[in-house]
Design a protein around this motif. Structure first.
Motif, mmCIF file in Angstrom:
data_model
loop_
_atom_site.group_PDB
_atom_site.id
_atom_site.type_symbol
_atom_site.label_atom_id
_atom_site.label_comp_id
_atom_site.label_asym_id
_atom_site.label_seq_id
_atom_site.Cartn_x
_atom_site.Cartn_y
_atom_site.Cartn_z
ATOM 1 N N CYS A 118 49.224 -30.954 -10.118
ATOM 2 C CA CYS A 118 47.850 -31.446 -9.932
ATOM 3 C C CYS A 118 47.799 -32.561 -8.896
ATOM 4 C CB CYS A 118 47.294 -31.928 -11.259
ATOM 5 S SG CYS A 118 47.055 -30.626 -12.496
ATOM 6 N N LEU A 119 48.724 -33.512 -8.971
ATOM 7 C CA LEU A 119 48.728 -34.615 -8.003
ATOM 8 C C LEU A 119 49.034 -34.129 -6.603
ATOM 9 C CD1 LEU A 119 50.578 -37.430 -10.003
ATOM 10 C CD2 LEU A 119 48.135 -37.285 -9.478
ATOM 11 N N ASN A 120 49.779 -33.063 -6.492
ATOM 12 C CA ASN A 120 50.141 -32.536 -5.178
ATOM 13 C C ASN A 120 48.930 -32.016 -4.413
ATOM 14 O OD1 ASN A 120 52.255 -31.848 -3.253
ATOM 15 N ND2 ASN A 120 51.843 -29.711 -3.767
ATOM 16 N N TYR A 121 47.872 -31.652 -5.130
ATOM 17 C CA TYR A 121 46.679 -31.094 -4.480
ATOM 18 C C TYR A 121 45.512 -32.080 -4.449
ATOM 19 C CZ TYR A 121 48.778 -26.474 -4.275
ATOM 20 O OH TYR A 121 49.591 -25.408 -3.974
ATOM 21 N N VAL A 122 45.755 -33.314 -4.875
ATOM 22 C CA VAL A 122 44.696 -34.319 -4.820
ATOM 23 C C VAL A 122 44.507 -34.766 -3.375
ATOM 24 C CG1 VAL A 122 44.046 -36.659 -5.511
ATOM 25 C CG2 VAL A 122 45.039 -35.096 -7.173
ATOM 26 N N GLY A 123 43.264 -34.721 -2.904
ATOM 27 C CA GLY A 123 42.988 -35.084 -1.521
ATOM 28 C C GLY A 123 42.794 -36.568 -1.312
ATOM 29 N N SER A 124 42.189 -37.237 -2.268
ATOM 30 C CA SER A 124 41.920 -38.663 -2.145
ATOM 31 C C SER A 124 43.181 -39.466 -2.410
ATOM 32 C CB SER A 124 40.817 -39.076 -3.126
ATOM 33 O OG SER A 124 40.644 -40.473 -3.123
ATOM 34 N N GLY A 125 43.608 -40.247 -1.423
ATOM 35 C CA GLY A 125 44.810 -41.051 -1.590
ATOM 36 C C GLY A 125 44.641 -42.144 -2.624
ATOM 37 N N LEU A 126 43.449 -42.769 -2.676
ATOM 38 C CA LEU A 126 43.201 -43.830 -3.641
ATOM 39 C C LEU A 126 43.227 -43.290 -5.063
ATOM 40 C CD1 LEU A 126 42.427 -46.749 -4.264
ATOM 41 C CD2 LEU A 126 40.016 -46.104 -3.967
ATOM 42 N N PHE A 127 42.603 -42.140 -5.277
ATOM 43 C CA PHE A 127 42.594 -41.553 -6.619
ATOM 44 C C PHE A 127 44.001 -41.138 -7.042
ATOM 45 C CE2 PHE A 127 42.251 -37.813 -9.407
ATOM 46 C CZ PHE A 127 41.507 -38.367 -10.441
ATOM 47 N N LYS A 128 44.752 -40.586 -6.110
ATOM 48 C CA LYS A 128 46.115 -40.151 -6.422
ATOM 49 C C LYS A 128 46.991 -41.334 -6.801
ATOM 50 C CE LYS A 128 49.978 -37.513 -4.478
ATOM 51 N NZ LYS A 128 50.447 -36.709 -3.309
ATOM 52 N N LYS A 129 46.902 -42.423 -6.043
ATOM 53 C CA LYS A 129 47.710 -43.609 -6.353
ATOM 54 C C LYS A 129 47.284 -44.234 -7.675
ATOM 55 C CE LYS A 129 48.706 -44.735 -1.518
ATOM 56 N NZ LYS A 129 48.522 -45.733 -0.421
ATOM 57 N N SER A 130 45.985 -44.189 -7.967
ATOM 58 C CA SER A 130 45.508 -44.756 -9.232
ATOM 59 C C SER A 130 46.042 -43.966 -10.419
ATOM 60 C CB SER A 130 43.979 -44.776 -9.246
ATOM 61 O OG SER A 130 43.460 -45.547 -8.181
ATOM 62 N N VAL A 131 46.018 -42.641 -10.316
ATOM 63 C CA VAL A 131 46.533 -41.796 -11.389
ATOM 64 C C VAL A 131 48.032 -42.005 -11.555
ATOM 65 C CG1 VAL A 131 46.910 -39.409 -12.114
ATOM 66 C CG2 VAL A 131 44.711 -40.079 -11.153
ATOM 67 N N GLN A 132 48.737 -42.108 -10.447
ATOM 68 C CA GLN A 132 50.181 -42.339 -10.522
ATOM 69 C C GLN A 132 50.494 -43.663 -11.208
ATOM 70 O OE1 GLN A 132 51.101 -41.860 -6.314
ATOM 71 N NE2 GLN A 132 52.193 -39.964 -6.744
ATOM 72 N N MET A 133 49.762 -44.717 -10.859
ATOM 73 C CA MET A 133 50.016 -46.017 -11.461
ATOM 74 C C MET A 133 49.715 -45.998 -12.963
ATOM 75 S SD MET A 133 48.271 -49.705 -10.611
ATOM 76 C CE MET A 133 46.707 -49.142 -11.299
#
Length: 324
Positions: A118-133
């Motif tokens: 799922c994270l691999n296909y996230v386009g928004s960098g801010l949203f991806k980093k937030s989910v990762q954190m």
């Protein structure tokens, strides 16, 4: 002549012995001393904390007495192993340990893969980093703090879970006092704590997939789900198989600290596992039966080794990735 010319063009020739002309054993070490210095500390850790303690494993075959020491204690052979196999606790401990391990493996193994896809296909960098954190952060919470959070959330008088149930008219539930809830609480809290950190490996594997495969799939009109199924999942399958083999090698290691902290007299019937039993008979009891507890621990290690070799052999037979 050609070999000497290649050596001259590649750089300085390796150091050779003055008498034989061959490369000396220390020449390569001297050339790459930084790499050897980097690996020295982990190697010392393995030797001191993993290999040196193997000397003490022999007390599993002895009637160990502290005053006599390891060498002076009497050999008793497989007496302690037989005692454990015939103990009325044996099947209960094995059943609880295996069920808890399989539950953790089956329920927890797919989630890091799903999160990574799922994270691999996230386009928004801010949203991806937030989910990762957010997903990575629980991994760095200590086991003691994690169990404290679980106990507070599931408290029958002031816990948030029972407060939500009360809104729907349900009676408070003593989750930690019900033996049937213990395994699910243990497994799903572990998934929540480790799923984010576990997906790092699969994100790294996904980043190594050739982008031209996705470009060709997009040109052919493939959807994201189709790309996941036909490109991403086959690409990370070797890593997934390796992780599965390694997790199987720890089948009887269910996490001593967390289980012990979550135990109480009410849920002991389903929460007692091999690791907690070894601690209680070897250290917590007044008898301090070191030989008996060492025999149980050695038995667990042998079973883990057999499972590791067996699953690795199955992976080889099915033409999958393997450890060796």
């Amino acid at each position: 002549m050609r070999l000497e010319a290649l050596n001259r063009t590649a750089g300085a020739p390796p150091e050779r012995s003055a008498t034989t002309g061959r490369r000396t054993p220390f020449s390569s070490i001297r050339k790459g001393w930084r790499l050897y210095a980097l690996i020295a500390l982990p190697l010392v850790y393995l030797i001191v904390f993993k290999y040196v303690p193997m000397y003490g494993a022999q007390i599993a075959f002895k009637n160990y007495i502290v005053t006599k020491g390891i060498v002076g204690s009497e050999w008793v052979g497989f007496k302690h192993f037989i005692r454990f196999f015939h103990s009325y606790e044996f099947w209960r401990l094995m059943g609880n340990t295996i069920v808890l391990s399989l539950y953790s493996l089956v329920a927890g193994f797919p989630f890091p893969i799903i999160l990574a896809l799922c994270l691999n296909y996230v386009g928004s960098g801010l949203f991806k980093k937030s989910v990762q954190m957010i997903t990575y952060a629980p991994h760095f919470i200590s086991v003691v703090v994690m169990v404290g959070i679980i106990l507070e959330m599931l408290d029958p008088r002031g816990g948030i879970v029972n407060a939500v149930l009360a809104l729907f008219g349900a009676n408070p539930i003593n989750f930690m006092g019900e033996p049937g809830y213990f395994k699910s609480i243990y497994v799903w809290s572990g998934i929540w704590q480790n799923v984010g950190f576990g997906c790092i490996i699969y994100l790294a594997a996904l980043s190594s997939i050739d982008p031209s495969l996705h470009e060709a799939a997009v040109v052919d009109g493939a959807s994201k789900l189709q790309r996941m199924r036909h490109i991403d999942i086959p690409g990370i399958m070797p890593i997934a198989v390796i992780m599965l083999i390694m997790n199987t090698g720890h089948m009887l290691d269910v996490g001593f600290e967390k289980v012990l902290l979550m135990q109480n007299p009410l849920n002991l019937r389903t929460s007692e596992v091999i690791d907690t039993y070894v601690y209680k008979v070897g250290l917590a009891s007044q008898a301090m039966n070191y030989s008996y507890s060492s025999a149980i621990g050695l038995f667990k290690s042998v079973v883990n080794l057999v499972l590791l070799v067996l699953v690795n052999k199955i992976a080889q037979k099915t033409k999958q990735a393997s450890l060796w």
